[in-house]
Scaffold this active site. Structure first.
Site, PDB file in Angstrom:
ATOM      1  CE1 TYR A 196       3.851   2.688  -8.285  1.00  0.00           C
ATOM      2  CE2 TYR A 196       4.900   1.693  -6.368  1.00  0.00           C
ATOM      3  CZ  TYR A 196       4.045   2.632  -6.915  1.00  0.00           C
ATOM      4  OH  TYR A 196       3.389   3.508  -6.095  1.00  0.00           O
ATOM      5  CD  GLU A 203       6.742   0.895  -3.190  1.00  0.00           C
ATOM      6  OE1 GLU A 203       7.387   0.164  -3.965  1.00  0.00           O
ATOM      7  OE2 GLU A 203       5.546   0.696  -2.890  1.00  0.00           O
TER       8      GLU A 203
END
Length: 332
Positions: free
Chosen positions: A147, A122
């Site tokens: 995140y 990610e």
């Protein structure tokens, strides 16, 4: 070897501990803060003469220093990792993913210990659904959530400590994991446990978002390979060619559990929801000789469904509180 595993009572960390016990003679110390995502039940049945548990925070410098002083290697899994939670309250992600990683790196620097850092695909952002490209080790970072941005920051800290201070570290960025011991807030176990409880699965948006799935045991074997053979300072991408969109995954779960494939509900999409992740793990496979065991996503998913069916006592205590959070956010 004496291996310290941070976050070893969490999902992929506990799977790695089980993998070490099954496939090596190493002894393991688990350091885990036991937040909501950590579960001592995930370590039950492991031999106490080989696995020690220490409750503590990776940002506790004195504790970390003491533990590093009696281990040969550290594998750093501990992280705040749920995107929805990072959108609601980013601060814990900064504390754990940035300050915690910094604290570990400083201890690795003092003790000259081998350090492997677990990260995520990610950090690279997302790809278009029709883009034939995949992420490689040279893909620029483009994180899109609190995140993923804190994980990107922690990766850069590791690289800086290798270059500036000679820390003996490697990094791996892995695609989406599934398998035993995953908290029911996460996509696949949430859908499985909904069906097992006679409830309908929930799908963000239209379900077209694509993830590159890998079974947690394959992630574990890749990490062990990097720990044993990886070149210091290098980054390795871990993936098993498991690209599936969320709609297909939900329909596969329903079919495997004997339900109509369309027996799910669409719910409000997550803000900034990444479209597609895809990993090119050529470097890991060609340079270090790694290959996944679960080359077939359907076989890995069936094994995962069977685990959740057989281990309701593990996941049931988490379920109601998790669904209450989703109801409160309008995503139930």
């Amino acid at each position: 070897m004496r291996i310290l595993v941070t976050g070893g009572a969490g999902f992929i960390g506990s799977n790695f501990v089980h993998h070490l016990v099954e496939h090596t003679d190493h002894t393991v110390t688990v350091l885990d803060k036991l937040t909501y995502a950590g579960n001592l039940a995930s370590l039950e049945g492991l031999p106490t003469e080989r696995v020690e548990f220490v409750k503590g925070d990776i940002a506790d410098a004195s504790l970390v220093d003491e533990l590093f002083g009696r281990h040969d290697a550290v594998v750093h899994y501990a992280a705040e990792s749920h995107n929805d939670n990072s959108l609601n309250d980013p601060r814990p992600f900064l504390d754990t993913n940035i300050i915690g990683t910094y604290t570990l790196l400083e201890a690795a620097r003092r003790h000259g210990i081998r350090f492997h850092h677990i990260s995520t695909d990610e950090v690279y952002g997302d790809l278009e659904l029709d883009d034939p490209a995949r992420f490689t080790e040279n893909t620029p970072y483009n994180p899109s959530s609190p995140y993923s941005s804190t994980k990107a920051g922690s990766d850069l800290l590791v690289r800086a400590w290798v270059r500036s201070f000679g820390v003996q570290a490697t990094i791996s960025n892995c695609s989406n994991n599934y398998g035993p011991y995953q908290h029911v807030e996460k996509f696949i176990p949430r859908q499985i446990t909904n069906v097992l409880r006679g409830e309908r699965p929930k799908l963000y948006g239209t379900g077209e978002n694509v993830r590159d799935w890998i079974h947690a045991d394959d992630h574990s074997s890749a990490v062990l390979t990097i720990l044993e053979k990886g070149v210091i300072g290098e980054t390795y991408l871990i993936g098993a060619d498991g690209e599936k969109n969320n709609k297909d995954v939900v329909e596969s779960i329903l079919t495997e559990l004997g339900q109509p494939a369309d027996a799910y509900d669409l719910v409000t999409d997550r803000p900034g929801h990444d479209l597609r992740y895809a990993i090119d793990s050529t470097k890991l496979r060609t340079e270090l000789g790694w290959a996944p065991r679960y080359g077939d996503f359907a076989a890995g998913l069936a094994a995962t469904i069977a685990w959740y069916r057989d281990n309701e006592a593990w996941w049931a205590p988490q379920k109601e509180a998790t669904e209450a959070k989703y109801r409160a956010s309008g995503q139930a």
